[in-house]
Write a protein that holds these residues in place. Sequence first.
Motif, PDB file in Angstrom:
ATOM      1  N   PHE A   1      -6.863  -2.589  -3.002  1.00  0.00           N
ATOM      2  CA  PHE A   1      -5.637  -3.090  -3.432  1.00  0.00           C
ATOM      3  C   PHE A   1      -4.715  -2.036  -3.541  1.00  0.00           C
ATOM      4  O   PHE A   1      -5.188  -0.776  -3.032  1.00  0.00           O
ATOM      5  CB  PHE A   1      -5.932  -3.511  -4.863  1.00  0.00           C
ATOM      6  CG  PHE A   1      -6.555  -2.701  -6.152  1.00  0.00           C
ATOM      7  CD1 PHE A   1      -5.690  -1.899  -6.809  1.00  0.00           C
ATOM      8  CD2 PHE A   1      -7.876  -2.652  -6.150  1.00  0.00           C
ATOM      9  CE1 PHE A   1      -6.334  -0.718  -7.665  1.00  0.00           C
ATOM     10  CE2 PHE A   1      -8.425  -1.749  -7.067  1.00  0.00           C
ATOM     11  CZ  PHE A   1      -7.792  -0.828  -7.807  1.00  0.00           C
ATOM     12  N   TRP A   2      -3.472  -2.398  -3.570  1.00  0.00           N
ATOM     13  CA  TRP A   2      -2.275  -1.456  -3.626  1.00  0.00           C
ATOM     14  C   TRP A   2      -1.521  -1.527  -4.937  1.00  0.00           C
ATOM     15  O   TRP A   2      -1.283  -2.394  -5.214  1.00  0.00           O
ATOM     16  CB  TRP A   2      -1.431  -1.806  -2.303  1.00  0.00           C
ATOM     17  CG  TRP A   2      -1.898  -1.587  -1.054  1.00  0.00           C
ATOM     18  CD1 TRP A   2      -2.807  -2.488  -0.540  1.00  0.00           C
ATOM     19  CD2 TRP A   2      -1.949  -0.799   0.110  1.00  0.00           C
ATOM     20  NE1 TRP A   2      -3.352  -1.961   0.680  1.00  0.00           N
ATOM     21  CE2 TRP A   2      -2.802  -1.002   1.061  1.00  0.00           C
ATOM     22  CE3 TRP A   2      -0.905   0.503   0.184  1.00  0.00           C
ATOM     23  CZ2 TRP A   2      -2.773  -0.383   2.249  1.00  0.00           C
ATOM     24  CZ3 TRP A   2      -1.201   1.331   1.249  1.00  0.00           C
ATOM     25  CH2 TRP A   2      -2.029   1.011   2.353  1.00  0.00           C
ATOM     26  N   THR A   3      -0.910  -0.202  -5.339  1.00  0.00           N
ATOM     27  CA  THR A   3      -0.041  -0.151  -6.314  1.00  0.00           C
ATOM     28  C   THR A   3       1.075   0.724  -6.066  1.00  0.00           C
ATOM     29  O   THR A   3       0.908   1.466  -5.151  1.00  0.00           O
ATOM     30  CB  THR A   3      -1.070   0.333  -7.583  1.00  0.00           C
ATOM     31  OG1 THR A   3      -1.082   1.974  -7.513  1.00  0.00           O
ATOM     32  CG2 THR A   3      -2.242  -0.228  -7.686  1.00  0.00           C
ATOM     33  N   SER A   4       1.960   0.555  -6.928  1.00  0.00           N
ATOM     34  CA  SER A   4       3.105   1.266  -6.924  1.00  0.00           C
ATOM     35  C   SER A   4       3.859   1.557  -8.381  1.00  0.00           C
ATOM     36  O   SER A   4       4.002   0.519  -8.995  1.00  0.00           O
ATOM     37  CB  SER A   4       4.481   0.670  -6.036  1.00  0.00           C
ATOM     38  OG  SER A   4       5.670   1.373  -6.079  1.00  0.00           O
ATOM     39  N   HIS A   5       4.030   2.760  -8.743  1.00  0.00           N
ATOM     40  CA  HIS A   5       4.434   3.127  -9.870  1.00  0.00           C
ATOM     41  C   HIS A   5       5.203   4.248 -10.062  1.00  0.00           C
ATOM     42  O   HIS A   5       5.121   5.253  -9.450  1.00  0.00           O
ATOM     43  CB  HIS A   5       3.146   3.200 -11.139  1.00  0.00           C
ATOM     44  CG  HIS A   5       3.491   3.606 -12.312  1.00  0.00           C
ATOM     45  ND1 HIS A   5       4.270   2.911 -13.155  1.00  0.00           N
ATOM     46  CD2 HIS A   5       3.391   4.691 -13.145  1.00  0.00           C
ATOM     47  CE1 HIS A   5       4.519   3.321 -14.150  1.00  0.00           C
ATOM     48  NE2 HIS A   5       3.796   4.566 -14.391  1.00  0.00           N
ATOM     49  N   ALA A   6       6.246   4.250 -10.792  1.00  0.00           N
ATOM     50  CA  ALA A   6       7.129   5.508 -11.127  1.00  0.00           C
ATOM     51  C   ALA A   6       7.258   5.609 -12.484  1.00  0.00           C
ATOM     52  O   ALA A   6       7.550   4.710 -13.275  1.00  0.00           O
ATOM     53  CB  ALA A   6       8.559   5.363 -10.586  1.00  0.00           C
TER      54      ALA A   6
END
Length: 643
Positions: A452-457
Amino acid sequence: MKKILLTFAVLPLLAYSASAQRMTLHEEFTGENCGPCASTNPGFWTLLNGGTNPSKLIHIAYMAPIPSAGWFYDRTSVLEGVRETYYSVPFAPYGRYDGHVPNATASSPGHPGYFTQADIDAEAAIPDSFTMTCTNAWNATYDSIVTTVTVTATAAWSGGSSVYLRAALVQTDDFASSPGSNGETHFENVVQAMYPSATGTLIAGTWASGATQTYTITGAKPSFVDPSASPYMVVWIQNDANKVISQAAKGTPLPPIPNDGAITGNSMTMKCEPDGANNITHNVTLKNDGNNVLTSATIYYGQFGGTLTALPWTGSLAVGASTSVAIPAVSVTSAGPGYVGLYDSVAMPNGVPDQNTANNAATSIIFIESTNAVAMPYVTSFESVDGGTFFASDNNGNSETWKDYWSGSATSLAHTDSFAYSFNCYDFASGESEVLTLPEVNTTAAPSSVSFWTSHAAYTASTPENDKIELVYSTDCGTSWTSLWSKSGSALCNATATTSAWVPTSPSNYVSWLVNVTSVPSGAILAFRGTSAYGNYIWLDDVNVHAITTGVTAITEGSLGMSIYPNPTRDEATLAFNLMAESNVQIVVVDGIGRTVSSVTNEKFTQGNHTVSINTANFATGAYNVLVQTDNGTFTQRLNVSK
């Protein structure tokens, strides 16, 4: 504070010459979907309710649609919208004190978190020219409220041509589980209705000393207002020319009604059943909310939208007492995972029509997780066609509607296609979690993994919040969860911190993960769990539950054993990793906004330990992500450069 849009100057107060003590009024704008409200309200309410403050101040709350509309706003949107526009509400939580902005020198004027005892004492000490009394009662059929307000001028007073008497029906609401997304279950002094409307009643703008006027205001009780919850009226005089409130008064709670049966809860939970017809059993809690002993009632039950079945009940329930009632089985049919609604209600308490319908019914939306496992590979990119295959639940196991599949058509926020799934750690209180349940997948037939892929800031660059995402599984239909993999805080961040809601703008804003799930027991449910630390959004996309290619050992993040040293670095760093099997390896370095700043290598590596040098001499000071792409996934390591 998040989402500050505007600030206001303090409005000038009228000069008063009389000696009457004013009861002050604080109007708060809060909401069940507002994370900052959940963290602010307990301390704010403690201040308002402490010491002698209840003799100085009345507090009422409007439920604002900030950051989004919810259960309360859907019922009171007209009056709330009028008051929100009246005060040009810039954020939530927000408040006006006697019509003006308190704590004007604070960084966020009007924010209840800055409201102090000094504000209360100073406002209460201002003399006024009115006294007010407020009495209220039910009409003969208990469906309307009759309020009598007597206003007396203790000195000559002139306020112009736009002076209004406003009347609000107020009730404190408590829930077994949060009706919104911020975790709050207790809501103090919520405005349920305003009479004759949110505009109020125009009254005389000039008063002679000793002048008295009595106003009678009659308004229908909204269907959602529960007389058993002790609603009461609050009235106030307000000058629309400058929004100053001159005097306020609080009526005594409305009395209970004679015959009132209530359904206050049921035993419904998530269900794991095979496809086809199933009989669902449950209990309901019957409560006597009337002023007479409850000796009989009729309970209706069935599938929501279908034909209801009557179940007579007899007994002896004292005023305020409750009892559990077993409901016969309800037959439901499922074909794969899906939602089923059950409906329970009570009528004819003591053989007469119920005089309070607000508390008669309980609707349960349960999720039936099919025990017919889906074959691998199971792949989803959260497009609209996938909407029926997921179940989201909050801390209390309740179905959630506050997380969305966000369209990427305008900003390319998805990793692929048009949609991605978001865990909203930006708006929701710290500790609030959501479980996103996948269909049951048969992972025991062969060695298997989830990619799976994630994006977080982060929201705060210096000390990233501990927002967390986990891959979990359950063997008891979601009652408890076991964590397989977890990332949180700085280890989860792959973009530059921002005080705006984090929204990816390109596929390069995502990083991929691979987790071996071969050991997950047969019949278990896989899920992703997001837990807020009141930081920023976590995005999830392109989930793939798949078999591991025969003869290839799964390369998990842990088995790579990745490390970078020195870190921070100045001119050069060394990346160390371990491969359990031969693999093509591509290594790139990207900056905080996803731009590739260095292509380190792209070649085949043998099984075993490896080190690769990364030249950082031309890198600017800052945080970077080193992406290592292998045959079985892409893995990320944080690199800090300090010049």
